[in-house]
Design an enzyme around this catalytic site. Sequence first.
Site, PDB file in Angstrom:
ATOM      1  N   HIS A 106      -9.657   2.452   0.544  1.00  0.00           N
ATOM      2  CA  HIS A 106      -9.923   1.540   1.651  1.00  0.00           C
ATOM      3  C   HIS A 106     -11.314   2.814   2.572  1.00  0.00           C
ATOM      4  CE1 HIS A 106      -8.024   5.147   3.478  1.00  0.00           C
ATOM      5  NE2 HIS A 106      -8.252   5.273   4.767  1.00  0.00           N
TER       6      HIS A 106
ATOM      7  N   LYS B 157      -3.920   3.788  -3.731  1.00  0.00           N
ATOM      8  CA  LYS B 157      -4.561   5.396  -4.727  1.00  0.00           C
ATOM      9  C   LYS B 157      -3.180   6.159  -4.194  1.00  0.00           C
ATOM     10  CE  LYS B 157      -5.652   7.577  -2.175  1.00  0.00           C
ATOM     11  NZ  LYS B 157      -4.869   8.617  -0.948  1.00  0.00           N
TER      12      LYS B 157
ATOM     13  N   HIS C 297     -11.988   8.131  -2.218  1.00  0.00           N
ATOM     14  CA  HIS C 297     -13.000   8.317  -1.522  1.00  0.00           C
ATOM     15  C   HIS C 297     -13.806   9.496  -1.162  1.00  0.00           C
ATOM     16  CE1 HIS C 297      -9.340   6.887   0.377  1.00  0.00           C
ATOM     17  NE2 HIS C 297      -8.845   7.926   1.123  1.00  0.00           N
TER      18      HIS C 297
ATOM     19  N   GLU D  99     -10.899  16.248   8.249  1.00  0.00           N
ATOM     20  CA  GLU D  99      -9.703  16.016   8.598  1.00  0.00           C
ATOM     21  C   GLU D  99      -9.183  16.979   9.721  1.00  0.00           C
ATOM     22  OE1 GLU D  99      -7.537  13.008   7.437  1.00  0.00           O
ATOM     23  OE2 GLU D  99      -7.515  13.888   5.184  1.00  0.00           O
TER      24      GLU D  99
ATOM     25  N   ARG E 245      13.831   0.005  -0.118  1.00  0.00           N
ATOM     26  CA  ARG E 245      15.224  -0.019  -0.133  1.00  0.00           C
ATOM     27  C   ARG E 245      16.019   0.812   0.940  1.00  0.00           C
ATOM     28  NH1 ARG E 245      13.938   5.194  -4.311  1.00  0.00           N
ATOM     29  NH2 ARG E 245      12.740   5.748  -1.983  1.00  0.00           N
TER      30      ARG E 245
ATOM     31  N   ASP F 192      -6.064  13.523  -3.381  1.00  0.00           N
ATOM     32  CA  ASP F 192      -5.573  12.677  -1.963  1.00  0.00           C
ATOM     33  C   ASP F 192      -7.090  11.835  -1.842  1.00  0.00           C
ATOM     34  OD1 ASP F 192      -4.056  11.531  -0.133  1.00  0.00           O
ATOM     35  OD2 ASP F 192      -4.888  13.329   1.397  1.00  0.00           O
TER      36      ASP F 192
ATOM     37  N   LYS G 121      -8.444  19.568   5.279  1.00  0.00           N
ATOM     38  CA  LYS G 121      -6.757  19.144   6.171  1.00  0.00           C
ATOM     39  C   LYS G 121      -7.264  20.311   6.985  1.00  0.00           C
ATOM     40  CE  LYS G 121      -4.700  15.706   4.645  1.00  0.00           C
ATOM     41  NZ  LYS G 121      -4.786  14.112   5.005  1.00  0.00           N
TER      42      LYS G 121
ATOM     43  N   LYS H 169     -14.619   0.759   4.925  1.00  0.00           N
ATOM     44  CA  LYS H 169     -15.199   0.612   6.255  1.00  0.00           C
ATOM     45  C   LYS H 169     -16.212  -0.122   6.868  1.00  0.00           C
ATOM     46  CE  LYS H 169     -12.133   5.368   6.811  1.00  0.00           C
ATOM     47  NZ  LYS H 169     -11.720   5.591   7.399  1.00  0.00           N
TER      48      LYS H 169
HETATM   49  P1  NDP Z   1       5.516   6.559   2.598  1.00  0.00           P
HETATM   50  O1  NDP Z   1       6.363   7.322   1.502  1.00  0.00           O
HETATM   51  O2  NDP Z   1       5.587   5.911   3.644  1.00  0.00           O
HETATM   52  O3  NDP Z   1       7.239   4.308   1.988  1.00  0.00           O
HETATM   53  C1  NDP Z   1       6.896   4.380   0.546  1.00  0.00           C
HETATM   54  C2  NDP Z   1       7.865   3.154   0.287  1.00  0.00           C
HETATM   55  O4  NDP Z   1       8.348   3.624  -0.720  1.00  0.00           O
HETATM   56  C3  NDP Z   1       8.741   3.628   1.252  1.00  0.00           C
HETATM   57  O5  NDP Z   1       9.250   2.253   2.371  1.00  0.00           O
HETATM   58  C4  NDP Z   1       9.794   3.015   0.220  1.00  0.00           C
HETATM   59  O6  NDP Z   1      11.389   2.679   0.890  1.00  0.00           O
HETATM   60  C5  NDP Z   1       9.404   2.923  -0.871  1.00  0.00           C
HETATM   61  N1  NDP Z   1      10.117   2.910  -1.806  1.00  0.00           N
HETATM   62  C6  NDP Z   1      10.024   3.925  -2.338  1.00  0.00           C
HETATM   63  N2  NDP Z   1      10.440   3.683  -3.650  1.00  0.00           N
HETATM   64  C7  NDP Z   1      11.492   2.864  -3.883  1.00  0.00           C
HETATM   65  C8  NDP Z   1      11.720   2.783  -4.864  1.00  0.00           C
HETATM   66  N3  NDP Z   1      12.663   2.677  -5.802  1.00  0.00           N
HETATM   67  N4  NDP Z   1      12.981   1.165  -4.373  1.00  0.00           N
HETATM   68  C9  NDP Z   1      12.273   0.349  -2.887  1.00  0.00           C
HETATM   69  N5  NDP Z   1      11.570   0.995  -2.362  1.00  0.00           N
HETATM   70  C10 NDP Z   1      10.833   2.376  -2.446  1.00  0.00           C
HETATM   71  O7  NDP Z   1       4.386   6.294   1.558  1.00  0.00           O
HETATM   72  P2  NDP Z   1       3.107   5.302   2.791  1.00  0.00           P
HETATM   73  O8  NDP Z   1       3.328   4.838   3.229  1.00  0.00           O
HETATM   74  O9  NDP Z   1       2.602   7.075   3.395  1.00  0.00           O
HETATM   75  O10 NDP Z   1       2.538   5.367   1.264  1.00  0.00           O
HETATM   76  C11 NDP Z   1       2.711   4.636   0.580  1.00  0.00           C
HETATM   77  C12 NDP Z   1       0.867   4.482  -0.256  1.00  0.00           C
HETATM   78  O11 NDP Z   1      -0.046   4.387   0.688  1.00  0.00           O
HETATM   79  C13 NDP Z   1       0.715   6.371  -1.457  1.00  0.00           C
HETATM   80  O12 NDP Z   1      -0.002   5.781  -2.582  1.00  0.00           O
HETATM   81  C14 NDP Z   1      -0.155   5.731  -0.372  1.00  0.00           C
HETATM   82  O13 NDP Z   1      -1.168   7.543  -1.478  1.00  0.00           O
HETATM   83  C15 NDP Z   1      -0.970   5.332  -0.068  1.00  0.00           C
HETATM   84  N6  NDP Z   1      -1.597   5.030   1.359  1.00  0.00           N
HETATM   85  C16 NDP Z   1      -0.589   5.712   2.564  1.00  0.00           C
HETATM   86  C17 NDP Z   1      -1.613   6.210   3.484  1.00  0.00           C
HETATM   87  C18 NDP Z   1      -0.820   6.134   4.924  1.00  0.00           C
HETATM   88  O14 NDP Z   1      -2.074   6.503   5.530  1.00  0.00           O
HETATM   89  N7  NDP Z   1       0.329   7.143   4.861  1.00  0.00           N
HETATM   90  C19 NDP Z   1      -3.150   5.440   3.410  1.00  0.00           C
HETATM   91  C20 NDP Z   1      -4.135   5.993   2.312  1.00  0.00           C
HETATM   92  C21 NDP Z   1      -3.400   4.993   1.210  1.00  0.00           C
HETATM   93  P3  NDP Z   1      12.462   3.453   1.904  1.00  0.00           P
HETATM   94  O15 NDP Z   1      11.459   4.402   2.000  1.00  0.00           O
HETATM   95  O16 NDP Z   1      13.619   2.006   2.056  1.00  0.00           O
HETATM   96  O17 NDP Z   1      12.842   3.870   1.012  1.00  0.00           O
HETATM   97  C1  BG6 Z   2      -5.932   8.724   2.621  1.00  0.00           C
HETATM   98  C2  BG6 Z   2      -4.996   9.919   2.647  1.00  0.00           C
HETATM   99  O1  BG6 Z   2      -6.020   8.346   2.004  1.00  0.00           O
HETATM  100  O2  BG6 Z   2      -6.781   8.391   3.900  1.00  0.00           O
HETATM  101  C3  BG6 Z   2      -4.479  10.702   3.284  1.00  0.00           C
HETATM  102  O3  BG6 Z   2      -3.686  10.070   1.538  1.00  0.00           O
HETATM  103  C4  BG6 Z   2      -5.880  10.167   4.581  1.00  0.00           C
HETATM  104  O4  BG6 Z   2      -4.400  12.176   3.464  1.00  0.00           O
HETATM  105  C5  BG6 Z   2      -6.446   9.277   5.354  1.00  0.00           C
HETATM  106  O5  BG6 Z   2      -5.188  11.281   5.881  1.00  0.00           O
HETATM  107  C6  BG6 Z   2      -7.925   8.853   5.951  1.00  0.00           C
HETATM  108  O6  BG6 Z   2      -8.513   8.442   6.195  1.00  0.00           O
HETATM  109  P1  BG6 Z   2      -9.072   7.778   7.195  1.00  0.00           P
HETATM  110  O7  BG6 Z   2      -9.477   6.072   7.691  1.00  0.00           O
HETATM  111  O8  BG6 Z   2      -8.467   8.146   8.397  1.00  0.00           O
HETATM  112  O9  BG6 Z   2     -10.343   8.976   7.235  1.00  0.00           O
END
Ligand code: NDP
Ligand code: BG6
Length: 500
Positions: free
Chosen positions: A194, A164, A256, A232, A61, A251, A352, A198
Amino acid sequence: MTDEPNPLLEGLRVRRRPDPCLLVIFGASGDLTEKKLMPALYALAVRRLLPERFGIVGAARSEETDDAFRERMKAAVQKYARDPFKEDTWNELAAGIHYVTLDFADTEAEGKLADRLMQLDEERGTLGNRVYYFAVPPSAIGTLVEAIARHRPPSGWVRLVIEKPFGHDLQSARELTALIQQHFSEDEVFRIDHYLGKETVQNMLALRFANGIFEPIWNRQFIDHVQITVAESIGIEGRASYYERAGAIRDIFQNHLLQLVAITGMEPPIDFTADSVRNEKLKVLKSMHTPGPKHIVRGQYGPGFVEGVEVRGYREEEGVAPNSMTETFVAAKLFVDNWRWADTPFYVRMGKRLARRETTITIQFKRAPHPPFEDGHTEARPNLLLIHVQPNEGVSLAIGAKVPGQGMTIRTVHMDFLYGGAFREGLPDAYERLILDAMLGDATLFTRSDEIEEQWALVDAIVAGWERDKPAFPNYAAGSWGPPGADDLLHRDGRSWRRH
Ligand code: NDP
Ligand code: BG6
């Protein structure tokens, strides 16, 4: 990308390079793209494992130009990639990176994205092949799936890589699966967990099924119990809006942790194909029954000290309700009711803000039936097989050994295999392996919808049980090993968590 022969492909036993394709990342302005996806893509570029004709299109977005997105991704790679930064490798990769501003709910904008992708297919020779990576909140997935289906190119393959948690509970996961199945076949869907990417988790399969010595003793006759810890030290890292709804159970426990149980408990698959491996994991998940209230403990961290640094409690984290009842810790005594494991507990815990980051699978064997040594000189400890998933990745076998000198004093020592010592190549990040596998169309290390449904069925039953009582949160200090109830879970059985 260059077309020269690549000795690393041999070394990494990659059978082939992926077909030309475009990788579309939905959620390109988010945390996952910055910390994991782009550094993993860079690592693949360094090893020349990406397709020869390739492009990356970020979509989210936030307003951003191609150049601004490239600059932000460059900074992410410099900060988080495992390899030293090389300007020429980056420039080669960055030449194929683009960004499209897109609100997923906007059908006009989705048409613009489709046009841009067709144009890039022409420019980069990517033949209409697409990997769509959903790095977005679970609520956004349905809309995106329908948009992709509306704009399917006339030729080329499509793969959907979905993060996930897949849904929020069993019903929403089933609805999502039904929606996806209206437009895509199962072999086009790659549900990421993920942990399966590993190296150390895959090594569990190698340890069990490439060695003859473990299988005969991998059962209830020789194993006293199994412990799995996913600890963690970090908190929720600014992800309150997601975590408040998910909690520890959705989560990590739902995905996992249950996958680690499945891999530890599964029967040998007939081969290493996606369906054979997933069929065996599914049987384990189906054999698990819901733990009763005495066999499940939840916790929430209060303020404390983690690795010497003072940290606030969960309820004081930004975006968390001051009376939040979201759990940040879960421990459980699980049973896999089948011929191999009946009556053998799998004690699991995850949380956590625990004392430190550590994921370990501990197999505790039964004690020697009759040690013939004098009492008082023998540390009567049972043998342990420790699978260090992270950090200090490796495997360690705890055995009793004679202390040198007169008499017969026995002490526990460890036979260790450490990745760092045994192999020269550093460990790839899980996302490198999984992104590459998705491009190659290999779903072995991704979860199938029936596995996910079994995982949700167990979690839904646990969560339903929780609605009946409200624990006094917070109930553990940040920097500890969780609430006292987690220790009681094992003490009641005359056992204890392995100390570290
Ligand atoms: P964030 O909240 O950091 O990012 C979400 C993204 O989705 C942003 O780029 C946001 O865009 C976009 N988005 C959400 N709604 C809309 C919309 N309506 N239109 C367009 N873009 C949209 O989340 P994460 O990156 O942390 O996580 C993403 C996924 O990955 C989740 O399912 C999470 O569970 C999974 N995940 C995350 C991990 C991590 O370490 N972060 C690890 C493992 C899994 P904008 O901000 O520009 O609005
Ligand atoms: C993600 C969870 O799936 O795994 C996080 O959403 C968590 O909350 C992460 O921190 C842990 O991954 P790793 O690879 O660092 O053990």
